[in-house]
Design an enzyme around this catalytic site. Structure first.
Site, short mmCIF file in Angstrom:
data_model
loop_
_atom_site.label_atom_id
_atom_site.label_comp_id
_atom_site.label_asym_id
_atom_site.label_seq_id
_atom_site.Cartn_x
_atom_site.Cartn_y
_atom_site.Cartn_z
N GLN A 97 1.16 -1.46 0.02
CA GLN A 97 -0.27 0.32 0.11
C GLN A 97 1.00 0.53 0.06
O GLN A 97 0.65 2.18 -0.45
CB GLN A 97 -1.16 -0.06 1.44
CG GLN A 97 -2.05 -0.78 1.23
CD GLN A 97 -2.25 -1.32 2.04
OE1 GLN A 97 -2.29 -1.09 3.64
NE2 GLN A 97 -3.38 -2.56 2.18
N TRP B 77 3.34 2.62 17.49
CA TRP B 77 2.13 1.86 17.55
C TRP B 77 1.37 1.44 18.70
O TRP B 77 2.16 0.94 20.02
CB TRP B 77 2.75 0.51 16.79
CG TRP B 77 1.46 -0.27 16.50
CD1 TRP B 77 0.36 -0.45 15.56
CD2 TRP B 77 1.11 -1.98 16.79
NE1 TRP B 77 -0.12 -1.05 15.54
CE2 TRP B 77 -0.02 -2.33 16.39
CE3 TRP B 77 1.82 -2.70 18.30
CZ2 TRP B 77 -0.46 -3.15 16.96
CZ3 TRP B 77 1.66 -4.26 17.78
CH2 TRP B 77 0.30 -4.25 17.60
N ARG B 78 0.49 2.36 18.88
CA ARG B 78 -0.78 1.54 19.38
C ARG B 78 -1.15 0.24 19.73
O ARG B 78 -1.72 0.20 18.27
CB ARG B 78 -1.86 2.98 20.54
CG ARG B 78 -2.70 2.00 21.24
CD ARG B 78 -3.19 4.06 21.68
NE ARG B 78 -4.35 3.10 22.16
CZ ARG B 78 -5.86 2.61 21.65
NH1 ARG B 78 -6.03 2.57 20.46
NH2 ARG B 78 -6.38 2.16 22.26
N ALA B 79 -1.45 -0.97 20.11
CA ALA B 79 -1.64 -1.80 19.46
C ALA B 79 -3.06 -1.89 19.03
O ALA B 79 -4.59 -1.52 20.05
CB ALA B 79 -1.46 -3.28 20.09
N HIS C 260 -2.69 5.00 15.77
CA HIS C 260 -3.87 4.06 16.49
C HIS C 260 -3.48 4.84 18.42
O HIS C 260 -4.64 4.21 18.91
CB HIS C 260 -3.41 2.97 17.14
CG HIS C 260 -3.46 1.89 15.50
ND1 HIS C 260 -4.70 1.81 14.66
CD2 HIS C 260 -2.95 1.01 15.24
CE1 HIS C 260 -4.40 1.24 13.52
NE2 HIS C 260 -3.79 0.52 13.91
N GLU D 238 -2.34 5.49 10.23
CA GLU D 238 -4.10 5.06 10.71
C GLU D 238 -4.14 5.83 12.32
O GLU D 238 -3.74 5.54 13.21
CB GLU D 238 -4.10 3.37 11.47
CG GLU D 238 -3.85 2.20 9.62
CD GLU D 238 -4.35 0.70 9.94
OE1 GLU D 238 -4.35 0.58 11.05
OE2 GLU D 238 -4.54 0.44 8.38
#
Length: 731
Positions: free
Chosen positions: A344, A572-574, A607, A628
């Site tokens: 992507q 990254w916040r999971a 996130h 994201e």
């Protein structure tokens, strides 16, 4: 993870500095010497001078000639001086907790009228042991009563227009039982059981590689960590499949010193052909001649491909061309064609390629020879001829005597193409590194750093009950095999002082159950020194909140120093794994930048519950951003930001007048409430000095929508078509 696609330092002018040093400094030095002869000796007759020659750091330095170390060198002809702003501090690490009975401040003309003397056991939490608002300058001998490993002068009001300046900062008292009596910490040593070192004569290499892959192929949140090293030479017929938390590296000075006739492979069979969770693995510093002409490297975030010579093509998609969400290439030469296919987005820096086949949403190139021409949004290429600044990641190799060393490449500007062969830089023997093993205490690590050693994390998990404090300029902190630091009891995992040239590389910070203010802090708040000639670099340092278990942090990375280079990170916040939920793994912001002249190349942040990136410093630059926004807000009200619906993925604060970004993308996938609308992916002041190029926002399958791309500009996303909305230039 991606879902499937359907202040400049205030310096004194040269003339006033010279005038004061030819008259006032002489008078001050003479006065200091007279005072030192009689009263100071008497005052400290029963005390030990603890600070001389120890590691000193400061909130800022006026220039390279007035470093913090000059205030603890025992020489009244050298001095530390700060930037001309308040507050400022000078700190000395005594090496161990000590009882402090007196402090002598030998001020230059630029002194403090208001200041405190403070102590700390961890370099983070401070206790006042002296305070005044009527400082007199000159030589001040202060009777105090306190204890701590760290002692600092914290100035809040200057007596002159200049900064704070001390000829000497002397701390007297009694060393604690751990105050140097056990001898110095030794550098070097073995690399532990999870570092696998092969040479061409090693038997059963393939079987050992297969065993590691069998353990790590789907071990996404496990504790095992591995570093694979290949010594210089030629290896025939290998297929090294690289699983989670596995780093594969050559031990040559140049990539072509290690020749792999075979493959170093990442595929997605473990996840039914979906490569969007192929995280946390790397390959560096070797040459690959693929067995069928094309190597496969189908990865997602936190999986760098550095300093590699591919004597053939490179396929970035999984077998079957399933979903893929990467990725990052740097300082690499691919003789054949790179095929991203289903990827992507991708960022490639300072490399050369024989060709590039396609793009999906966002393909960004800087300093890449053979890169496709600029074409965003159709085709989706953002191409910069050069990278404004870069310094390649430190790497281990075998020196001419066959000993382990770490090579630290030099800073390059306006870069195009690879740095090798014969990369300019400095070699540091392993004997100058504290080789850490899992189970070591943070206190021991900090003692080694304070002693002047660099830090090498061998593969494993490191729990720390106090921040790892990097206080010395040019310190190298290097991790092998995704070594992972976990802060316990809500402490910060690592703090870096506002000093020149620190290199952080190759490790993961995994938030603990207690809420950390930040996982990594570079420079204390208010840092103001210039590091333009020797910036701190952060490379392949990743942060995770949740996923492996409950974790919390207010901010992942906070950058307060100026002139920092962030070269490839994933914060990254999971969104999956253990300990995941809107209230289970809370984290407000991913990256908070307060320093000026900060450059990010390859920025992945996802996130977080408020801004994924908030930029308050001047003259910031970002080349490639993948994001994201949080999947899991329970409803629209949960992310209401005043009158704005949702927190922007990337916000430039209103006070910023200069900033620039190229190739930035943000995606929404509101799984808990698909009716949520996000006003925009990007937010910034509208001013000529704040510029963006090639922005996009995407609704993944119609799970929520964006109303605009940036501020009130750009078409809304709509429906379930997963088609980007774009803005090629703003304002």
């Amino acid at each position: 993870m991606l879902a499937p696609p359907t202040g400049t330092t205030a310096l004194r002018s040269a003339a006033p500095w010279r005038r004061r040093n030819t008259v006032a400094a002489v008078v001050t030095a003479l006065l200091a010497s007279l005072l030192l002869v009689v009263p100071m000796r008497a005052a400290h007759a029963a005390d030990t001078l603890l600070s001389q020659g120890k590691t000193a750091t400061a909130s800022s330095t006026e220039n390279a000639g007035t470093p913090a170390s000059a205030a603890v060198d025992g020489n009244t002809g050298t001095r530390w001086s700060s930037a001309a702003s308040d507050p400022q501090w000078l700190q000395v690490d005594l090496g161990a907790t000590a009882t402090v009975t007196s402090v002598t401040l030998n001020w230059e003309t630029a002194y403090a009228t208001a200041f405190k003397i403070q102590t700390s056991t961890d370099g983070t939490n401070w206790t006042d042991i002296y305070s005044t608002t009527t400082g007199t300058g000159g030589v001040q001998t202060l009777a105090v009563n306190g204890s701590g490993r760290y002692v600092r002068m914290y100035g809040t009001t200057r007596a002159t227009q200049y900064g704070y300046s001390l000829w000497e900062f002397q701390v007297y008292g009694t060393a604690g039982s751990d105050g140097g009596g056990t001898g110095p910490i030794q550098g070097g040593g073995d690399l532990g059981p999870n570092v696998k070192v092969f040479d061409p004569s090693t038997p059963n290499i393939q079987a050992q590689l297969d065993q590691m892959f069998s353990q790590q192929e789907s071990n996404q949140f496990g504790d095992a960590r591995y570093q694979v090293f290949f010594k210089p030479g030629t290896y025939n017929g290998l297929n090294d499949q690289v699983g989670f938390y596995t780093s594969v590296s050559g031990l040559g000075k140049n990539p072509d010193d290690v020749q792999i006739n075979g493959d170093i492979t990442v595929d997605a069979g473990w996840f039914n052909g979906n490569a969007t969770q192929n995280f946390w693995r790397s390959v560096e510093n070797l040459a690959i001649t693929p067995s069928n002409g094309t190597d496969r490297w189908a990865v997602a975030q936190a999986a760098p491909f550095r300093r590699i010579h591919v004597k053939g093509g490179l396929n970035l998609a999984p077998n079957g061309y399933g979903w893929a969400s990467g990725g990052y290439i740097a300082d690499s030469k691919i003789d054949g064609t790179v095929g991203p296919y289903s990827q992507q987005q991708w960022y490639t820096r300072d490399s050369s390629v024989g060709g590039w086949t396609n793009g999906v949403w966002n393909m960004v190139f800087s300093g890449v020879q053979g890169a496709p021409a600029q074409g965003f949004p159709n085709p989706v290429y953002t191409t910069l001829a050069t990278t404004p600044e870069s310094r390649e990641k430190p790497y281990m190799y075998l020196d001419s005597s066959g000993n382990y060393a770490v090579f630290v490449p030099n800073l390059r500007t306006n870069v195009s193409g690879v740095s090798w062969p014969n990369t300019p830089g400095t070699s540091i023997p392993l004997s100058q590194f504290y080789v850490a093993k899992p189970g070591v205490s943070a206190a021991t690590i900090n003692a080694a750093l304070a002693q002047g050693l660099n830090l090498l994390f061998t593969p494993g998990i490191y729990h720390v009950d106090q921040p790892i404090n990097v206080t010395r300029a040019n310190t190298v902190v290097l991790g092998l095999g995704y070594a992972t630091v976990v802060p316990d009891n809500g402490v910060d995992a690592m703090k870096v002082a506002d000093v020149d040239g620190v290199r952080l590389a190759g490790f993961l910070i995994d938030a603990g159950a207690g809420k950390s203010p930040q996982l990594l802090q570079v420079g204390a708040p208010g840092s103001s020194a210039s590091h333009s000639g020797n910036p701190t670099t952060i490379q392949d340092v990743f942060a995770r909140i949740g996923g492996a278990g409950p974790g919390q942090a207010s901010t992942a990375f906070e950058i307060n120093s100026n002139d920092v280079i962030i070269d490839h990170t994933w914060l990254w916040r999971a969104d999956h794994g253990a300990g995941v939920g809107w209230t289970t793994n809370p984290a407000d912001e991913g990256l908070k930048v307060n320093g000026n002249n900060v450059l990010a190349t390859g920025l992945f942040v996802e996130h977080f519950e408020k801004y994924d990136v908030e930029w308050a410093g001047q003259n910031g630059r970002t080349i490639f951003f993948q994001n994201e926004i949080a999947y899991d807000p329970p409803n629209q009200a949960a992310i209401q930001n005043g009158s704005i619906r949702g927190f922007a993925a990337y916000k430039v604060d209103d006070n910023v007048t200069t900033h620039e970004g190229w190739g930035l993308g943000s995606y929404c996938n509101f799984t808990a409430d698909p009716s949520i609308v996000q006003d925009h992916g990007f937010e910034s002041p509208t001013t000529p000095g704040v510029k963006f190029h090639d922005l996009l926002v995407v609704s993944l399958g119609g799970m929520g929508q964006y109303a605009h791309v940036i501020n009130n500009t750009g078409s809304p996303t709509s429906g379930t078509s997963t088609v980007p909305s774009t803005v090629t230039s703003y304002p």
